[in-house]
Design a protein around this motif. Sequence first.
Motif, PDB file in Angstrom:
ATOM      1  N   LEU A   1       0.825  -1.204   0.000  1.00 36.43           N
ATOM      2  CA  LEU A   1       0.000   0.000   0.000  1.00 36.43           C
ATOM      3  C   LEU A   1       0.859   1.254   0.000  1.00 36.43           C
ATOM      4  O   LEU A   1       0.570   2.229  -0.723  1.00 36.43           O
ATOM      5  N   ARG A   2       1.925   1.245   0.773  1.00 38.97           N
ATOM      6  CA  ARG A   2       2.809   2.407   0.800  1.00 38.97           C
ATOM      7  C   ARG A   2       3.531   2.585  -0.534  1.00 38.97           C
ATOM      8  O   ARG A   2       3.791   3.706  -0.975  1.00 38.97           O
ATOM      9  N   ALA A   3       3.829   1.471  -1.198  1.00 44.08           N
ATOM     10  CA  ALA A   3       4.551   1.548  -2.471  1.00 44.08           C
ATOM     11  C   ALA A   3       3.733   2.254  -3.544  1.00 44.08           C
ATOM     12  O   ALA A   3       4.303   2.923  -4.421  1.00 44.08           O
ATOM     13  N   VAL A   4       2.397   2.111  -3.503  1.00 46.77           N
ATOM     14  CA  VAL A   4       1.573   2.753  -4.528  1.00 46.77           C
ATOM     15  C   VAL A   4       1.029   4.102  -4.077  1.00 46.77           C
ATOM     16  O   VAL A   4       0.104   4.642  -4.694  1.00 46.77           O
ATOM     17  N   GLY A   5       1.608   4.653  -3.007  1.00 48.95           N
ATOM     18  CA  GLY A   5       1.318   6.041  -2.668  1.00 48.95           C
ATOM     19  C   GLY A   5       0.536   6.288  -1.408  1.00 48.95           C
ATOM     20  O   GLY A   5       0.251   7.444  -1.077  1.00 48.95           O
ATOM     21  N   ALA A   6       0.178   5.263  -0.642  1.00 47.78           N
ATOM     22  CA  ALA A   6      -0.574   5.484   0.593  1.00 47.78           C
ATOM     23  C   ALA A   6       0.321   6.114   1.655  1.00 47.78           C
ATOM     24  O   ALA A   6       1.480   5.725   1.806  1.00 47.78           O
ATOM     25  N   ASP A   7      -0.224   7.091   2.394  1.00 49.36           N
ATOM     26  CA  ASP A   7       0.512   7.586   3.547  1.00 49.36           C
ATOM     27  C   ASP A   7       0.244   6.635   4.715  1.00 49.36           C
ATOM     28  O   ASP A   7      -0.474   5.629   4.578  1.00 49.36           O
ATOM     29  N   ASP A   8       0.812   6.923   5.866  1.00 47.68           N
ATOM     30  CA  ASP A   8       0.707   5.985   6.987  1.00 47.68           C
ATOM     31  C   ASP A   8      -0.734   5.774   7.426  1.00 47.68           C
ATOM     32  O   ASP A   8      -1.148   4.650   7.738  1.00 47.68           O
ATOM     33  N   ARG A   9      -1.525   6.843   7.468  1.00 48.29           N
ATOM     34  CA  ARG A   9      -2.927   6.714   7.874  1.00 48.29           C
ATOM     35  C   ARG A   9      -3.714   5.887   6.863  1.00 48.29           C
ATOM     36  O   ARG A   9      -4.537   5.043   7.232  1.00 48.29           O
ATOM     37  N   GLN A  10      -3.478   6.128   5.586  1.00 43.40           N
ATOM     38  CA  GLN A  10      -4.193   5.391   4.549  1.00 43.40           C
ATOM     39  C   GLN A  10      -3.800   3.916   4.544  1.00 43.40           C
ATOM     40  O   GLN A  10      -4.654   3.038   4.343  1.00 43.40           O
ATOM     41  N   ALA A  11      -2.512   3.629   4.776  1.00 45.26           N
ATOM     42  CA  ALA A  11      -2.065   2.234   4.813  1.00 45.26           C
ATOM     43  C   ALA A  11      -2.687   1.500   5.996  1.00 45.26           C
ATOM     44  O   ALA A  11      -3.148   0.358   5.864  1.00 45.26           O
ATOM     45  N   ALA A  12      -2.705   2.149   7.171  1.00 45.42           N
ATOM     46  CA  ALA A  12      -3.333   1.527   8.343  1.00 45.42           C
ATOM     47  C   ALA A  12      -4.820   1.322   8.109  1.00 45.42           C
ATOM     48  O   ALA A  12      -5.394   0.300   8.511  1.00 45.42           O
ATOM     49  N   SER A  13      -5.472   2.280   7.449  1.00 41.14           N
ATOM     50  CA  SER A  13      -6.885   2.150   7.130  1.00 41.14           C
ATOM     51  C   SER A  13      -7.120   0.981   6.186  1.00 41.14           C
ATOM     52  O   SER A  13      -8.079   0.209   6.350  1.00 41.14           O
ATOM     53  N   GLY A  14      -6.244   0.825   5.177  1.00 37.97           N
ATOM     54  CA  GLY A  14      -6.382  -0.283   4.238  1.00 37.97           C
ATOM     55  C   GLY A  14      -6.248  -1.627   4.926  1.00 37.97           C
ATOM     56  O   GLY A  14      -7.023  -2.561   4.653  1.00 37.97           O
ATOM     57  N   LEU A  15      -5.281  -1.746   5.836  1.00 36.34           N
ATOM     58  CA  LEU A  15      -5.107  -2.992   6.579  1.00 36.34           C
ATOM     59  C   LEU A  15      -6.328  -3.284   7.439  1.00 36.34           C
ATOM     60  O   LEU A  15      -6.811  -4.426   7.508  1.00 36.34           O
ATOM     61  N   PHE A  16      -6.855  -2.256   8.101  1.00 36.80           N
ATOM     62  CA  PHE A  16      -8.039  -2.414   8.934  1.00 36.80           C
ATOM     63  C   PHE A  16      -9.242  -2.858   8.097  1.00 36.80           C
ATOM     64  O   PHE A  16      -9.995  -3.769   8.478  1.00 36.80           O
ATOM     65  N   ALA A  17      -9.430  -2.222   6.927  1.00 28.45           N
ATOM     66  CA  ALA A  17     -10.558  -2.572   6.060  1.00 28.45           C
ATOM     67  C   ALA A  17     -10.459  -4.012   5.581  1.00 28.45           C
ATOM     68  O   ALA A  17     -11.469  -4.724   5.504  1.00 28.45           O
ATOM     69  N   LEU A  18      -9.256  -4.455   5.268  1.00 29.42           N
ATOM     70  CA  LEU A  18      -9.070  -5.836   4.829  1.00 29.42           C
ATOM     71  C   LEU A  18      -9.422  -6.818   5.948  1.00 29.42           C
ATOM     72  O   LEU A  18     -10.074  -7.838   5.718  1.00 29.42           O
ATOM     73  N   CYS A  19      -8.981  -6.514   7.165  1.00 28.85           N
ATOM     74  CA  CYS A  19      -9.278  -7.399   8.301  1.00 28.85           C
ATOM     75  C   CYS A  19     -10.775  -7.490   8.549  1.00 28.85           C
ATOM     76  O   CYS A  19     -11.317  -8.585   8.789  1.00 28.85           O
ATOM     77  N   ILE A  20     -11.468  -6.351   8.505  1.00 31.21           N
ATOM     78  CA  ILE A  20     -12.916  -6.363   8.710  1.00 31.21           C
ATOM     79  C   ILE A  20     -13.596  -7.145   7.585  1.00 31.21           C
ATOM     80  O   ILE A  20     -14.496  -7.962   7.827  1.00 31.21           O
TER      81      ILE A  20
END
Length: 414
Positions: free
Chosen positions: A30-49
Motif C-alpha cells: 500500500l505504501r509503495a503505490v502512494g498510501a501515507d501511513d494513515r491510509q495504509a493503516a486504514s487499508g489494513l483495517f478494512a481488509l481485516c474487517i
Amino acid sequence: MGKSVQPLLAGVVTALVGFASSFAVVLAGLRAVGADDRQAASGLFALCIGIGVTAILLSVRRRMPITIAWSTPGAALLVSTGPVAGGFAAAEGAFLVAGMLIVAAALFPVLSRWITAIPGPIASAMLAGVLLELCLAPAHAVVQVPWLAVPVVLVWAVLYRFARAWAVPGALVAAIAAIALAGTDRPLSGGLWPEPVLTAPTFTASALISIALPLFLVTMAAQNIPGIAVLAGFGYHPPIRPLLAATGVASIAASLFGGHALNLAAISAALAAGPEGGPDPKRRWIASATAGVGMIGLGLAGGLAMALVTVSPPILIEAVAGLALLGAFASALVAAVTPVEGRDAAIVTLVVTASGMNLFGVGAAFWGLVAGGLMYLLQRRRPVRRSADTAQPVIETPSAQAGAEPVVGAGLRR
C-alpha cells in the motif's frame, strides 16, 4: 483436547498466523503505490474487517470451513509496481475495478475460463517475478542492518525447521525485540488505533493496466483457484460462484478505505479445513468462523502494526515480508520452469516482470505477461516438418536446435 475446543483454537491460530505472517507485505504494498501511513493503516483495517465478516457469513451459511484472506501476491504486486499516475486515489480506483472483475468472474464463468486458459508456466512466472524483489530483501537487510536482520533470519530458520507455521510470526517477534533493544530515532507516526480513511477513487488508464488487471489475475490464479483446490482436497465442495461473488463484493467495499483485494485463503485454509480444525469435518466451519472473529480483532491492531513499520528501518520490514513469501516464490518458480513446453516463454515473463520496467506508465507485471505471451505464440507458430521415416509431425524444440534429439509428436501444452 475437547472436540468443542479444538476448532476454536484452530481458528485463533489461523487468524494469528494469517495476520502476522503477511501484514508487513500488505503495508509495504500500500505504501509503495502512494498510501501515507494513515491510509495504509486504514487499508489494513478494512481488509481485516472484510475478511472477518465474509468468513463468518460464508462459514455459517455453508457450514464449511471457508477461510478468507487478503491477496498476499497482490500486495507483492503493488511493491513491484510502485507509484502510479494519480497517486493513491488512482490505486484505490484500480483496487475497486479488480473487485468488480472478481464479481464479474462469478457472474460470467467465461472470465474464469479465460484465467485458466493462460498457460500455467506464464502465470506462475509472472507471480515469481512479482515476488522476487521482496524475496531478495532478507539478503539486502543482512548487508545493510546486520545487527537487526541476522537475528531475525536465524529465528526464522530455526522455527522453519521445527515449527514451520510459526516461522514468520517468530521472525516478526525477533524484529520487534531487535528494534526495542537497538532503539530508534524514527518518530512514531499516527496513533495506535486504526482510523478508517475514506478516499474517493479516481480512474486512470495506467493504474487500471498496471494494477487492476494484474491484481485480478494473480488473485484469481494464485489465491482463489488454489483455495478451491484446498477445500476440495479435504472433501468440501461449496458452490464456487457465490464464494467468488462474496469476496469480490468485500474487495469493493474494502477498496474504498484503502484495501487492495480479498480472496479465498489457500495456505491458511488448511489450518481450518484439515485435521487441525477438529476431528469432526462437519464442525470445522467453527474454526474458519472463529478465524474471522479473530481477524476483526486483529484489525484493531492495524494502527500498532503501522507504528511498528514507521519506527523500523524499511529494509527490515521488507525482509520479514520477504521471508513470508519465500515458499510462495519457490512454488511459483518450480511451476514456471518444470514443464519443458513453455519454459522459454516463462523465463521471458519472469525476467520482464522482475525487471521493474515501466513503459507508458504501465508496470512490469503487465509487460511480463505480454512478452511471455508473445514468446509462447512465437514458439507455437514454429513450422512443422514431417519426419522422413514417420508420418508424425516433428516440432523443433530449443533442445533439438542445440543438437539434442528432436521431440517427435510433441506439442506445447496449453
